[in-house]
Design a protein around this motif. Structure first.
Motif, short mmCIF file in Angstrom:
data_model
loop_
_atom_site.label_atom_id
_atom_site.label_comp_id
_atom_site.label_asym_id
_atom_site.label_seq_id
_atom_site.Cartn_x
_atom_site.Cartn_y
_atom_site.Cartn_z
N ASN A 1 34.46 41.64 2.31
CA ASN A 1 35.89 41.10 3.09
C ASN A 1 35.13 39.92 3.32
OD1 ASN A 1 36.88 43.38 4.16
ND2 ASN A 1 35.33 44.15 4.91
N VAL A 2 34.06 38.70 3.63
CA VAL A 2 34.59 37.57 3.74
C VAL A 2 34.56 36.84 2.55
CG1 VAL A 2 32.69 35.53 4.34
CG2 VAL A 2 32.61 37.63 5.27
N MET B 1 27.31 30.18 1.37
CA MET B 1 26.45 31.64 0.89
C MET B 1 25.82 31.62 -0.31
SD MET B 1 28.65 35.10 2.08
CE MET B 1 29.11 35.02 4.24
N GLY B 2 25.67 30.64 -1.30
CA GLY B 2 25.48 30.08 -2.35
C GLY B 2 25.92 30.84 -3.73
N SER B 3 26.67 32.21 -3.46
CA SER B 3 27.52 32.57 -4.68
C SER B 3 28.20 33.81 -4.01
CB SER B 3 26.16 33.99 -5.62
OG SER B 3 26.04 34.47 -5.87
N THR B 4 29.45 34.27 -5.16
CA THR B 4 30.14 35.02 -5.17
C THR B 4 28.87 36.28 -4.73
OG1 THR B 4 30.89 35.32 -6.91
CG2 THR B 4 31.99 33.46 -5.35
N ASP B 5 28.33 36.07 -5.19
CA ASP B 5 27.53 38.01 -5.28
C ASP B 5 26.46 37.89 -5.11
OD1 ASP B 5 27.05 40.18 -6.34
OD2 ASP B 5 26.57 39.62 -8.94
N PRO B 6 26.01 38.90 -4.13
CA PRO B 6 24.91 39.44 -2.75
C PRO B 6 24.19 39.31 -3.52
CG PRO B 6 26.82 40.62 -2.94
CD PRO B 6 27.24 39.88 -3.27
N THR B 7 23.95 40.50 -4.80
CA THR B 7 22.61 40.38 -4.68
C THR B 7 22.30 39.35 -5.85
OG1 THR B 7 23.50 43.16 -5.51
CG2 THR B 7 21.84 42.35 -7.17
N ARG C 1 22.75 41.88 13.06
CA ARG C 1 22.92 43.58 12.45
C ARG C 1 23.79 43.36 11.58
NH1 ARG C 1 21.37 47.40 15.52
NH2 ARG C 1 20.72 48.95 13.46
N ILE C 2 24.17 44.03 10.46
CA ILE C 2 25.51 44.37 9.39
C ILE C 2 25.16 45.83 9.00
CG2 ILE C 2 26.90 43.73 7.36
CD1 ILE C 2 25.23 41.10 7.62
N ALA C 3 25.89 46.07 8.88
CA ALA C 3 26.12 48.18 8.59
C ALA C 3 26.36 48.27 7.60
CB ALA C 3 26.46 48.96 9.34
N HIS C 4 27.08 47.38 6.61
CA HIS C 4 27.52 47.29 5.47
C HIS C 4 27.60 46.04 5.23
CE1 HIS C 4 28.65 51.87 6.18
NE2 HIS C 4 29.35 50.75 7.12
N PRO C 5 26.29 45.71 4.24
CA PRO C 5 26.25 43.91 3.79
C PRO C 5 27.56 44.14 2.65
CG PRO C 5 23.93 45.39 4.02
CD PRO C 5 25.27 46.01 3.68
N LYS C 6 27.33 45.50 1.32
CA LYS C 6 28.47 44.65 0.80
C LYS C 6 30.36 45.00 0.99
CE LYS C 6 29.42 44.14 -3.78
NZ LYS C 6 30.53 44.78 -3.77
N ARG C 7 30.20 45.52 1.78
CA ARG C 7 32.11 45.63 2.27
C ARG C 7 32.52 44.55 3.61
NH1 ARG C 7 33.22 51.18 5.44
NH2 ARG C 7 32.24 49.67 7.63
N THR C 8 30.99 43.83 4.08
CA THR C 8 31.41 43.01 4.95
C THR C 8 30.89 41.88 3.75
OG1 THR C 8 29.77 43.61 7.02
CG2 THR C 8 30.21 41.11 6.52
N LEU D 1 31.08 41.66 15.90
CA LEU D 1 32.01 42.00 13.99
C LEU D 1 33.31 43.93 13.99
CD1 LEU D 1 33.84 39.22 13.20
CD2 LEU D 1 32.09 39.98 11.46
N THR D 2 34.22 43.38 14.14
CA THR D 2 34.90 44.67 13.28
C THR D 2 35.68 44.74 12.28
OG1 THR D 2 34.18 46.59 14.74
CG2 THR D 2 35.30 46.95 13.18
N TRP D 3 35.92 44.78 11.14
CA TRP D 3 35.86 44.26 9.52
C TRP D 3 38.16 45.17 9.42
CZ3 TRP D 3 36.64 40.01 7.99
CH2 TRP D 3 35.21 39.23 7.94
#
Length: 638
Positions: free
Chosen positions: A69-70, A83-89, A59-66, A264-266
């Motif tokens: 951070n990664v 992850m295959g890309s530097t852009d999650p979209t 579970r990821i609460a804020h995918p973009k923020r996570t 995991l908490t950033w």
């Protein structure tokens, strides 16, 4: 004497420490996960249950923020590799198509169910942007799945080119019961989506998430771990009763676990990792010991902050109560007794030794431990040994440099411990003299004093032993408090591959109503640290006076401490043979090449709570700074 005379020393476990770690920023560890807040109102009965094939849920609460951070921590090349890309979209577009990626809201929760024995099938549940929900039928050709009413399979985007290759993910919409509850479910197989959709939407998505990310192990995965533990072939015969007990205790502990989460908490400059164990009950002796009814406002034991400032691995615990430890204590001593009887020890004398030892070990109450060593000296000695491996002097010096100091403390008066250690040493000698050699079937047949029996001087010498150890009570230095017990444990090699002759020093030191223990081969370094610990008027040089230590003063913790990668490496170092020295030299060279040389201090906090239903919860939280994370990444990349 290995099992009787030195049993008190087993509480201290002589080993090396590490160089003083770099201190982490002064920021308190986050509190243990808060009690779950009420979830949005739903139907009284949940129709969906966890799929039988479920391994775990991410579970990821804020995918973009996570993701950001990664990306901040990982180099861009590593991010692309993992992850295959530097852009999650773009990742979603490559898997499900750009039209679906365009409607996903990466500011809202993302849940992934991993199915199969190895979790090798995944179904992702993504939030759909609320403004796009009314137009889903206009933008996509949808087909309702007959066996799953309300689940709409995405056949294609209406404006997509029919000749375009279909994306690798199959996807479906669940409109949800609220305007903002629509989810896009995607996986490599439609059957997987049908299996996991209801559980992801109706159960997982409605549960609150008080961390940035969480991994939840399924009940099936936990039960499988129990079955594997129970189905093992059993302890190795050489492990005897103690090995069998270890397997039994581990299996019982696993059976008590009802739920296991990793959070995991950033933070701005760090990441906190939390492990939460929820126990259905405390039936196992290990569960009683590790998840006791701890006082929620208790402060760390004062002795923890008396440890030397150059402590590299430090730990404290409030401890379980005597009653909570009784099942574990009884089981451990029964296994120890059975093994020693099989080894040929006299039962009557053995019972005298174990009865005395049982009054000291696993009796409950606060305990403090700390270890350290001169890392620079160890590296220098190992380098010299590498240059001249044939020299016995270089080998001996390298081994000695790895032998750090170790301190421990209990909140009990020293006279009881001092008299007990003396008695155990004496009775241990008597026990060894009466020891009979035992054949492999465990039946003792050979009388003491006859060929093959124990040596008459009380020293322990078995066929498999490489060294013989004797003890002597000697005068303690005048710089330590009056009444201090000083024992020298003198070891001599019996085989060519044995460690060189050496002397280990054991101290039992009174400090008011507290007792300090010290053990190590470097007598001067050990005494210096004990002097710091026992002198109440000397705060300089203690862990409590070190900068950025307030993070460890949090009240309400069952246990806590700090460690570093370098500290753990030197604590586990073994320099008894040339091969072991070569391995240590290689390991330390790898640590020295890390960005922060493995010296970043990592704080640890543990809380425990027994719930009214008889269940219990144990939370372990570790904070990793940016420098520490970089060290870990560099080490894993090797």
């Amino acid at each position: 004497m290995k099992r009787a005379a030195l049993l008190p020393i087993a509480l201290l476990t002589a080993c090396a420490g590490a160089p003083a770690p770099q201190r982490a920023p002064d920021a308190p560890l986050l509190a243990a996960p808060r009690p779950a807040v009420a979830a949005p109102a739903v139907a009284a009965a949940q129709p969906a249950t966890a799929p039988k094939e479920l391994a775990f849920v991410l579970r990821i609460a804020h995918p973009k923020r996570t993701w950001d951070n990664v990306a901040r921590i990982l180099p861009s090349s590593a991010l692309v590799f993992t992850m295959g890309s530097t852009d999650p979209t773009k990742v979603i577009a490559q898997a499900a198509g750009p039209e679906l990626a365009d409607i996903v809201d990466l500011e809202r929760p993302l849940d992934v169910a991993f199915l199969g024995n190895m979790g090798n099938h995944a179904v992702a549940s993504l939030s759909v942007a609320e403004q796009d929900v009314p137009r889903l039928a206009d933008r996509f050709a949808l087909k309702e799945l007959k066996e799953h009413p309300g689940l709409l399979r995405v056949e294609r985007a209406r404006d997509a080119d029919p000749d375009d290759e279909a994306p690798p993910w199959a996807c479906a919409f669940d409109p949800g019961e609220r305007r903002d509850g629509a989810r896009l479910l995607c996986g490599t197989d439609v059957e997987d989506i049908e299996t996991a959709a209801a559980y992801l939407v109706q159960v997982v998505a409605r549960e609150p998430l008080d961390a940035d990310a969480r991994i939840e192990l399924s009940e099936r995965t936990l039960r499988q771990a129990v079955e594997e533990a129970n189905g093992a072939d059993g302890a190795d015969e050489d492990d005897g009763h103690a090995g069998a007990l270890g397997q039994e205790l581990a299996a019982g502990f696993l059976r008590d676990i009802e739920r296991l989460n990793v959070d995991l908490t950033w933070g701005r400059a760090d990441v906190e990792v939390g492990l939460t164990l929820r126990f259905a009950g405390r039936r196992s002796p290990l569960t009683l010991a590790f998840a006791p009814a701890a006082a929620q406002d208790a402060a760390p034991p004062p002795a923890f902050f008396r440890l030397p400032a150059d402590t590299a691995v430090a730990f404290h615990t409030q401890g379980a109560s005597r009653a909570e430890l009784t099942p574990l204590r009884e089981a451990v001593f029964k296994a120890l007794r059975d093994d020693m009887i099989d080894d040929g020890y006299d039962e009557a004398r053995l019972d005298q030794v174990l009865d005395r030892l049982e009054t000291l070990a696993l009796t409950g109450g606060p305990f403090v431990f700390g270890a350290g060593a001169n890392g620079a000296a160890a590296e220098k000695a190992l380098a010299a040994y590498q240059r001249d491996k044939g020299a016995q002097r270089a080998q001996k010096a390298a081994r000695l440099a790895l032998q750090g100091w170790m301190l421990a403390s209990v909140e009990e008066p020293a006279p009881t411990w001092i008299s007990s250690v003396k008695e155990l040493l004496l009775r241990g000698d008597e026990l060894d003299k009466l020891k009979r050699s035992a054949p492999k079937d465990g039946n003792s047949t050979q009388a003491a004093g006859k060929p093959g029996g124990a040596p008459k001087d009380g020293a322990r010498k078995d066929d498999e032993d490489k060294q013989r150890t004797t003890h002597a009570i000697v005068r303690a230095p005048a710089s330590l408090p009056a009444g201090t017990l000083h024992v020298e444990l003198r070891s001599k090699p019996l085989t060519k591959d044995a460690p060189p002759a050496h002397t280990t020093h054991l101290y039992v030191v009174p400090a008011g109503q507290r007792t300090w223990f010290g053990i190590g081969e470097d007598d001067a370094a050990l005494v210096d640290r004990l002097r710091v610990a026992v002198d109440p008027g000397r705060d300089d040089g203690t862990l409590g006076a070190a900068p950025d230590i307030d993070v460890l003063r949090r009240r309400g913790t069952l246990a806590g401490g700090l460690f570093s990668l370098a500290g753990l490496a030197l604590l586990a170092a073994n320099g008894d043979t040339p091969e072991a020295l070569d391995k240590v030299a290689k390991d330390l060279a790898a640590l020295a090449a890390l960005p922060a040389r493995g010296g970043v201090a990592i704080p640890l906090a543990v809380t425990s709570e027994v719930l009214g239903s008889g269940a219990a919860r144990l939370d372990v939280r570790v904070r990793l700074t940016h420098a520490g994370i970089q060290d870990a990444i560099a080490l894993l990349a090797r």
